[in-house]
Design an enzyme around this catalytic site. Structure first.
Site: not given
Ligand code: AMP
Length: 284
Positions: A30-31, A34-35, A37, A151, A156, A189
């Site tokens: 979803m943009g 951070h580290e 992603h 993870q 999810q 995020s």
């Molecule tokens: P989101 O943009 O929040 O939908 O996240 C996109 C992908 O990044 C999803 O598969 C999340 O599980 C993964 N993600 C988000 N935060 C973390 C994190 N701190 N460490 C590892 N993967 C993450």
């Protein structure tokens, strides 16, 4: 890197890539990267000939009182990061591209039953159906060989693996480890919403999981006791309110009472207006 907004254009681009027999790795996001992603993108880069990333804040997975409108966005910054990592194609569709008739007019929902109602599903009705519906659409559009998820969002991952299995999708699902700040807070995020006092309080999520790991290491096997200790620690933080603490089977997400095999310890905590999640997979 190519930035593509249209489904038809992306399909045309990927058809050419597939004709060359190249492997495609896909990282849906979803943009506001951070580290966490970036670690998934780097893994995808290392394991595939072509890397596709998507940035789409999916309205279908937000409840009416949730933060869809204010969800942080920074497409320029994400685009630069994607270039640096070596993403080949960045897919950034508008909402109207994914839901041409509008979300209200969508008549096909992909929902993984039971698993979607547990843990976060109890507090966010419809959330996981929104996730699986958009991920299913993105999988059909991109047709990747491998897709990468964090993870950090353990439920999810379980739900998407089950969707892929149940619907015979020929896609390998890889879960990357949770990336954390120096003080242990899982990157998210949504962490930018936290004011300094809330940011300090947010450390309690990981701290309580570490305490649970210690208890398990020293032989505690009663899930109720572990869960009560997590709650007690979180409740000491004035700014923190527990949504749930769960010790569950890592695949079925059903509650565990005696810890005999691997267990997923997952929690959701509200710090002010921000809802944070974290988890620990205890391998036994
Ligand atoms: P989101 O943009 O929040 O939908 O996240 C996109 C992908 O990044 C999803 O598969 C999340 O599980 C993964 N993600 C988000 N935060 C973390 C994190 N701190 N460490 C590892 N993967 C993450």
């Amino acid at each position: 890197m190519e930035t593509i907004k249209r489904v038809t254009e992306l399909r045309a681009r990927l058809a050419g890539i597939r004709r060359q027999g190249k492997t495609v790795g896909f990282v849906p996001t979803m943009g506001f990267w951070h580290e966490g992603h970036l670690s998934l993108l780097r893994q995808a880069r290392a394991e595939n000939e072509v890397v596709v990333a998507s940035i789409f804040v999916n309205p279908l997975q937000f409840g009416p009182s949730e933060d869809y409108a204010s969800y942080p966005r920074d497409l320029d910054r994400d685009g630069h990061l994607a270039e640096e990592i070596g993403v080949d194609v960045l897919f950034v569709p508008a909402v109207t591209e994914i839901y041409p008739r509008g979300c209200q007019e969508l008549r096909t929902i992909v929902e993984v039953q039971e698993l979607s109602g547990r843990l976060c599903g109890e507090f966010r009705p419809g959330h996981f159906a929104g996730v699986t519906t958009v991920v299913c659409k993105l999988f059909h559009i991109v047709e990747p060989d491998t897709a990468y998820f964090g993870q950090k969002d353990a439920q999810q991952v379980v739900i998407i693996r089950r969707m892929v299995e149940d619907l015979n999708m020929n896609i390998r699902i890889v879960a990357g480890p949770t990336v954390r700040e120096n003080d242990g807070l899982a990157m998210s995020s949504r962490n930018v919403y936290l004011n300094p006092a809330e940011r300090e309080a947010a450390r309690v999520l990981n701290r309580s999981l570490q305490q649970a790991a210690e208890q398990l290491k020293t032989g505690e096997r009663d899930a109720a006791k572990v869960s009560a200790a997590i709650r007690a620690m979180i409740e000491q933080e004035q700014l923190a309110k527990v949504d749930y603490v769960s010790l569950s089977d890592p695949a079925k997400l059903s509650a565990v009472s005696v810890i005999e095999s691997p267990v997923l310890i997952a929690l959701a905590v509200r710090i002010g207006k921000v809802r944070l999640i974290d988890n620990l997979l205890w391998a036994g």
